[in-house]
Design an enzyme around this catalytic site. Structure first.
Site, PDB file in Angstrom:
ATOM      1  CG  ASP A 756       3.160  -4.595   5.553  1.00 54.86           C
ATOM      2  OD1 ASP A 756       3.964  -5.008   4.710  1.00 54.86           O
ATOM      3  OD2 ASP A 756       3.460  -3.838   6.485  1.00 54.86           O
ATOM      4  CB  ALA A 757      -3.133  -5.931   2.304  1.00 57.27           C
TER       5      ALA A 757
END
Lengths: 1134, 332
Positions: A756-757
């Site tokens: 999810d970065a």
């Protein structure tokens, strides 16, 4: 059968009833119109208005007379009570009107005086005094007495107030406090439930004086009455006899005469005979013997017989809400009989057991009712104090006659209310009620978080218990409470939020309703016998839990009531509904019921016609007119259950439908309303967004630049979302936004985007994306002490040698306070305050010597420097100087800052990439942000992909698309728009790699998505330490970032090292790097030695140094202090 | 499958971009200068002071991309770097104001300036430009009774880039004309004010590159795309023809007098690939792009015309190559 039905339907069709109902355009415009009148926090304000305008007078009237024991002639009588307009006491009885913002800045309470008109005896005269101050009432913002009500936006701006601020909260000592809505089971209602296998009927009676609980329980096949005031259960027949229903036949007639009931009641009657109780007196004696012994008999010297006690108990305590006049218990007996009947019914028919989680059985307590409880308690204490003062002083012979007015101290009520609201501890002595956390500080992180707090509903249920019932979504919450907005974890399902159109009723008077009921054919129950009451053709009518009478034509009764309500002849919030199983009709006019407006449908036609809506559009018609004309009405949860409500026009069935939903998106609350296309998302994602929307930074109000909050986050360039929803417009989120539209490419890039970065474009950041301002404030007061000394502020100190201002005082102005515009670094002084050494004892008399002042500066702490935004010098309520300094930081997004879209998809920045390295499409657009596509499959946030499409189409078309729940722009139309503008129908474009320059093999899904910057930033969390402070007691490194603490090598980490066998590393981490200590141990006795000298052996011969953790040495000493001698056996290490 | 000429292509299939079967990428080819010279061509299509469209034909994507990257990030330009705020009583925060000022494009030829090094405390006439901004908002003298518009009530209620004043240092006044220095656009709104607000500050503009901060980038954007090509595989006529036409950008597909579709000019096709949505005509067209035909689009921010930006980029690449060769020669 089917054929018959079809035939029938065809018959209907010929009458034209089956024709499709025309859809009403712009039906949703009723929602803004509703919000205009009712607003989002109207329930708080209505409730508070009711309290300060009506209920406070009732409370004062209920406690109107104060007598004293020493003088029978003396009395005080309250004639009336008023709550004034907000003002400020400036000493010497001079007051000046104030504004909420002044109170916020100056740490004052926004309150108004409570005044009373009194009549009392002074000496031998009767005196009337008007407008006597007895206390101060904290005022709710935007309530009837607040200065902000009915002000135009321009006037509000002059008062430094944001027009979008909802109000509904209090300002106590400068702090904004909200009294949360409290949810509880409704009072004065019978609730049948199963407790440990036994069926019971429970009633929590609540009157102004008493709050008691009465149970009818099935115990060993017999029905008994249980009450807290009784030491033992009372057989039900005894209770009936005590109430004057002495003949068994009469009892049976009241309870019911069918075979089953007789069979079940027989043992009870028999029981009564075995006890030899036949008369009322015998029964009362029996109950009197079961009374709990009161520990102390208050001032009452009159000793009553147990019979009298029992009678009194029956009359006032058991089923307290059923009133008893002249000890005529007939109505109460009927009530009790109905309770028994319910239990009998529930025994065989499990569906008759009530659901305690059902929202029709719940009441929401608001600020008004909570404050009323508090005020009544304080007012009683106030009167009691007056009485005891009178008792004390009147007997004394004095020059001037006793004037009670001089002893009326307004502080008692004022401080009582202030501390209750500021601490949130609601202690009501007379109900033995003690509640904590009733109030909370209004969260001003963003506009949404403040709004969200105002609609929050707190459940009284214990948070630690692991039961699913109260936490799960109840079907009756539909439309009343938001299905999405609840926190995760501990309070999940217990803390809820109101939906957009929910209104909470305030109490309305019972008398006109009772009168109307009588006129509509309700017969007084007192005139009827048990047979008539229990007759199968008859419905019992309840009004607010009390028996009103019976009706032979309940349908007509209900119809009449509804007609009267639609005509506006009785309050719109009175509800009436039948319960066919119980053969009862309930009428409710009490406060705290949840209700919501619906369009009335009659014979398949909505009463609201297009012409009405056109009038609404033109502004001729208001929401109230719809109510007045009987086109729309409020339904509470219970009445909702007696109605057929169509969600859309097409669902209307002409023969059953009674109401039509105004707009389905109103079932969601404020926070869930921000999510575009929430109906396309997996439901927990919407819940996550509800929690995150409150952490998003943006704007908090038009007056944000005038506020001095302890912490405030602002976005530099906030934007209105490209994909709006109707809720967004209704709550003005588009005017006070919290986020920015980022052009997002859904693709993987570099590997720094896993888990999810996010990848950010450096050029976007350079141009201002995600830039935020963080404001913090520092404050101090300059106190004046009792010994004539006071704090002082000195100008900047100079170096004795160079004559230059010392570094820590660099930012100070000549007055000793930091100058606006200056940059402050860690440990620099903001306010150079000094304090006198002694503050209590008077300074030695004689010459006023030069006293040595102690430095107590306000310093700046933080790894990154700040700028002084502004300085405020004022005075607070204690007349002390108040200095507030506002500090500002501008923060640019960096790796590790948290962002989130509106679909519960949060992520931290993983990499910031130069613009030229970013992929770009045919038109030269390179994304602001790259999001990894792995975020989609498992989260199923389809709404986000649609938001992207709609946003992209909106950009091309130059308009906002709508992602309103259960509606909004359709994907097909949106895609058509994309196609029209030469874009790919699916929203996927050709991108070129910024690194190689060649086209990427995949088509990239890209477009604008509204992203929120969340308050969690690395700068506030980064922490590392090599050496640093240690705790005094244990000599171990301190804990936590704020104390520059160490990073703990915990149990699990230790286990890893043990498993690995790295003993030396453990030794180093746990001892050497922590609290290594060289202790002297006497080898002979094994005890701790002191400075190489063993006190027990009186020698230093066998003393050797041993290295051990200081905590270990401490433990030995602590054990020794408890007479346990720990001994160490030393051996030569070979 | 129609026969294609030798031009290298990528095919835009329904779900992916695919190279021609025997094409292994242009990087695989050995560099042949003669061949390059023969093939290489630059065609300028459109050009004005702010925007330029030109084709680079017969060149490796690595070069084309290098020019694009250099224009974005390494061609220098002037921008405001330091702001000395003497007084700011407006509601805009000092940092935000400084940030906004920095983003204003400046008219100044960066080729005439030197980089200012970190150590230089004082700027010289060769590396800095000085500006000042001093605006005070007051109540308008003629207070119209019937108007509530800010422009009628107040003087100087909005600060525009035209309020910036240039202060020549040294002999800058003689070298540059007043008109040559200053913000490119006069109407950039910097801040809004109300009576009593005052802004008084000094600005120092220096030369820098886009890599350091986006404000130094001389282009709004510099980008390219590959030349699109549409090939019809079969005859498409009547309603199918109009449908086909609607699937491409206007002007790409023409319809002749016999209602047959033909490819008019694919250059300005947006490559939306919407043909693939219709099963009936899905098979009628092959979409491709020429891999060595780059259509460049350079939008200058206004300080220097786009053609010069491109030439500067080429020069930077040349210098980089030279210094690389020099480094290599040190070892041989």
């Amino acid at each position: 059968m089917m054929g018959e039905l079809n035939k029938k339907q065809n018959e209907w069709d010929t009458k034209g009833l089956r024709d499709p109902v025309k859809t009403l355009e712009d039906k949703w415009k009723l929602v803004p119109s509703f919000l205009q009148v009712k607003g989002l926090v109207k329930q708080h304000i209505d409730s508070f208005n009711y309290f300060i305008n009506v209920e406070i007078k009732k409370i004062v009237q209920a406690n109107e007379k104060v007598f004293c024991e020493s003088d029978p002639l003396f009395y005080i009588k309250y004639l009336n009570a008023y709550v004034g307009t907000p003002d400020l006491e400036e000493g010497f009885n001079i007051t000046k009107p104030t504004t909420p913002h002044e109170c916020r800045l100056r740490d004052i309470t926004y309150s108004a005086p409570i005044t009373v008109d009194i009549e009392y005896i002074r000496g031998n005269q009767r005196v009337i005094k008007n407008k006597q101050l007895i206390g101060r009432m904290p005022l709710m913002l935007r309530s009837s007495n607040c200065v902000l009500t009915n002000k135009s936006d321009f006037e509000l701006a002059q008062l430094n107030e944001c027009p979008h601020d909802p109000g509904g909260y209090f300002i106590i000592r400068g702090q904004e406090k909200v009294i949360l809505i409290q949810e509880q089971l409704s009072r004065n209602r019978m609730i049948v439930d199963e407790f440990k296998g036994a069926v019971q009927c429970q009633v929590t009676s609540s009157t102004h004086e008493k709050k008691t609980r009465t149970n009818v329980i099935l115990k060993h096949g017999k029905y008994v009455l249980r009450h807290n005031a009784l030491s033992d259960d009372i057989p039900i027949a005894v209770a009936f006899k005590a109430m004057g229903i002495c003949s068994d036949q009469e009892i049976m007639q009241l309870v019911g005469t069918d075979d089953n009931t007789i069979k079940k009641m027989a043992p009870c009657i028999l029981d009564c005979h075995n006890l030899k109780i036949f008369t009322q007196n015998q029964a009362l004696t029996y109950i009197g013997s079961k009374l709990k012994v009161k520990r102390y008999q208050g001032g009452n010297t009159k000793v009553r017989s147990p019979i009298d006690d029992a009678r009194e108990l029956l009359a006032t305590t058991i089923l307290a809400h059923v009133s008893v006049e002249n000890y005529n218990f007939y109505v109460k007996a009927i009530y009790l009989a109905i309770m028994v009947k319910r239990v009998i019914e529930a025994e065989t028919n499990k569906t008759a057991i009530d659901d305690p989680d059902y929202y029709g059985n719940k009441r929401l307590e608001l600020a008004g009712s909570l404050l009323a409880l508090m005020f009544e308690d304080l007012f009683k204490r106030f009167n009691w104090e007056l009485k005891s003062i009178a008792d004390k002083i009147i007997p004394k012979v004095k020059a001037a006659p006793f004037d009670v007015v001089k002893h009326m101290r307004p502080d008692l009520i004022a401080n009582g209310l202030f501390t209750a609201i500021s601490s949130g501890n609601w202690t009501i002595k007379r109900f033995k009620m003690e509640r904590h956390g009733v109030t909370q500080v209004l969260s001003r992180l963003s506009y949404i978080s403040a709004l969200g707090m105002m609609t929050r509903v707190n459940s009284q249920f214990e948070k630690t218990r692991k039961v699913s019932g109260p936490r799960s979504l109840q079907a009756s919450q539909w439309g009343m409470l938001c299905p999405s907005d609840t926190p995760e974890g501990e309070a999940c399902g217990l803390v809820k939020n109101l939906a957009l159109m929910t209104h909470i009723t305030t109490e309305c008077s019972e008398e006109p309703i009772a009168k109307l009921a009588c006129n509509a054919g309700v017969e007084d129950v007192r005139l009827l016998g048990g047979e008539e009451i229990n007759h199968p053709a008859v419905y019992i009518v309840f009004l607010n839990g009390n028996i009103l009478g019976v009706s032979r034509q309940y349908k007509r009764l209900i119809k009449v009531f509804r007609m009267f309500r639609r005509r506006g002849l009785i309050s719109a919030f009175v509800s009436i509904y039948p319960n066919h199983n119980q053969r009862t009709v309930y009428i409710c006019s009490d406060g705290g019921r949840l209700c919501r407006p619906y369009i009335i449908v009659e014979r398949g036609n909505t009463l609201v016609q297009q012409s009405h809506l056109n009038e609404l559009n033109r502004g001729i018609r208001k929401f109230q007119d719809f109510l007045n004309d009987g086109l729309i009405e409020y339904l509470d949860v219970n009445e909702e259950n007696d109605s057929h409500i169509a969600t859309r026009e097409v669902d209307i069935d002409p023969y059953v439908t009674t109401h039509l939903e105004i707009e389905p998106f109103t079932i969601l609350g404020v926070c869930a309303g921000l999510v575009p296309y929430p109906h396309h998302n997996q439901s927990p994602r919407n819940t996550y967004q509800c929690a995150m929307g409150k952490q998003a930074m943006g704007t908090i109000g038009y007056n944000q630049k005038n506020r001095i909050d302890t912490l405030m986050y602002n976005l530099v360039y906030p934007q209105c979302p490209m994909v709006k929803s109707k809720t967004i417009e209704l709550i003005n989120f588009d005017k006070l936004p919290a986020g920015q539209n980022a052009t997002v490419a859904v693709m993987s890039y570099s590997g720094y985007d896993i888990e999810d970065a996010l990848i950010l474009n450096k050029a976007s950041i350079d141009r201002g994306y995600g830039r935020c301002l963080v404001y913090k404030s520092a404050k101090t007061t300059m106190k004046r002490y009792s010994n004539q000394t006071s704090d002082r502020i000195l100008g900047p100190s100079r170096d004795a040698v160079t004559g230059k201002v010392i570094r820590t005082h660099d930012v100070l102005d000549s007055d000793g306070i930091a100058a606006p515009g200056e940059m402050v670094e860690n440990r620099q002084v903001l306010i150079n305050k000094q304090m006198p050494p002694a503050t209590i004892n008077p300074v030695t008399q004689g010459q006023p010597q030069q006293i040595e002042y102690k430095d107590v500066p306000v310093t700046y702490k933080g790894p990154v420097e700040s700028y002084i935004e502004k300085v405020m010098v004022s005075s607070n309520s204690e007349d002390a100087f108040l200095i507030k300094i506002l500090l500002r930081q501008t923060r640019v997004p960096e790796i590790g800052d948290k962002f989130s879209s509106r679909h519960g998809q949060k992520g931290v920045t993983g990499l910031i990439v130069q613009q030229e390295d970013m992929p770009f499409n045919d038109r030269g657009i390179c994304p602001d942000m790259i999001m990894n596509p792995h975020g989609f499959p498992s989260r199923m946030t389809v709404g986000k992909t649609i938001e992207l499409l709609a946003g992209k189409a909106g950009l091309l078309e130059g308009k906002f698309h709508y992602g309103t729940a259960f509606g909004g722009s359709k994907v097909q139309d949106v895609c058509k728009e994309l196609e029209k503008h030469g874009y790919n129908y699916h929203g996927k474009d050709i991108f070129y790699s910024g690194l190689t320059g060649e086209p990427l093999e995949a088509y990239i899904y890209s477009g604008p998505v509204y992203y929120q910057k969340l308050k969690h930033m690395v700068q506030d969390k980064m922490h590392a330490r090599a050496r640093g402070p240690r705790a005094v007691l244990t000599r171990q490194p301190t804990e936590g970032r704020s104390r520059d603490g160490g990073l703990r090598l915990g149990e699990m980490e230790r286990d890893c090292l043990i498993g690995y066998g790295a003993s030396m590393l453990i030794m180093e981490r746990l001892m050497l790097a922590s609290d290594a200590f060289t202790a002297d141990i006497c080898g002979a006795c094994g005890r701790l030695a002191n400075r190489a000298w063993c006190h027990t052996c009186r020698s230093s011969a066998a003393v050797s140094s041993v290295e051990m953790p200081y905590a270990c040495k401490l433990l030995f000493q602590e054990l020794a202090s408890m007479n346990i001698v720990p001994k160490l056996t030393l051996k030569k290490y070979s | 499958m129609p026969k294609f000429d030798e031009k290298p292509r990528v095919f835009l299939e329904e779900f992916r971009v695919k190279n021609a079967p025997e094409d292994y990428g242009l990087d695989d080819e050995t560099w042949d200068f003669k061949k390059f010279v023969k093939k290489f061509k630059i065609v300028v299509v459109r050009m004005d002071n702010f925007e330029m469209e030109f084709d680079l034909i017969g060149i490796q994507p690595a070069f084309a991309n290098a020019f694009r990257r250099l224009m974005l990030s390494e061609v220098p330009s002037m921008a405001i770097e330091k702001v000395m705020i003497k007084n700011n009583t407006s509601i805009i925060q000092d940092e935000v104001l400084a940030h906004r000022l920095g983003l204003i494009p400046l008219k100044a030829d960066p080729r005439l300036f030197e980089y200012k090094s970190e150590e230089d405390t004082e700027g010289t006439e060769f590396n800095t430009l000085e500006f000042s901004l001093k605006v005070k908002c007051t109540n308008s003298k003629s207070q119209p009774k019937d108007s509530y518009r800010a422009e009628d009530l107040y003087e100087n209620h909005s600060i525009y880039s035209s309020h910036m004043k240039w202060h020549p240092i040294g002999n800058q006044a003689t070298v540059y004309k007043e008109a040559d220095v200053g913000p490119v656009h006069k109407d950039i709104l910097i801040s809004k004010m109300r009576p009593g607000h005052e802004i008084d500050l000094q600005m120092i503009a220096v030369k820098g590159i886009g890599k350091d901060h986006a404000k130094f980038s001389p282009v709004a954007t510099a980008t390219y795309r590959l030349l699109p090509e549409v090939t019809l595989t079969r005859e498409v006529c009547d309603s199918e023809a109009t449908l086909l036409q609607s699937c491409f950008s206007p002007g790409v597909i023409g319809i002749d007098s016999k209602n047959r579709a033909y490819v008019k000019d694919a250059r300005y096709d947006a490559c939306s690939r919407n043909v693939y949505r219709y099963d009936t005509i899905k098979d009628s067209a092959i979409l491709s792009r020429v891999r060595d035909h780059f259509i460049f689009n350079v939008e200058s921010v206004g300080a220097i015309p786009p053609q010069i930006i491109f030439v500067e980029a080429v020069k930077i690449l040349r210098d980089k190559c030279r210094s690389f060769l020099d480094e290599l020669n040190k070892f041989s």
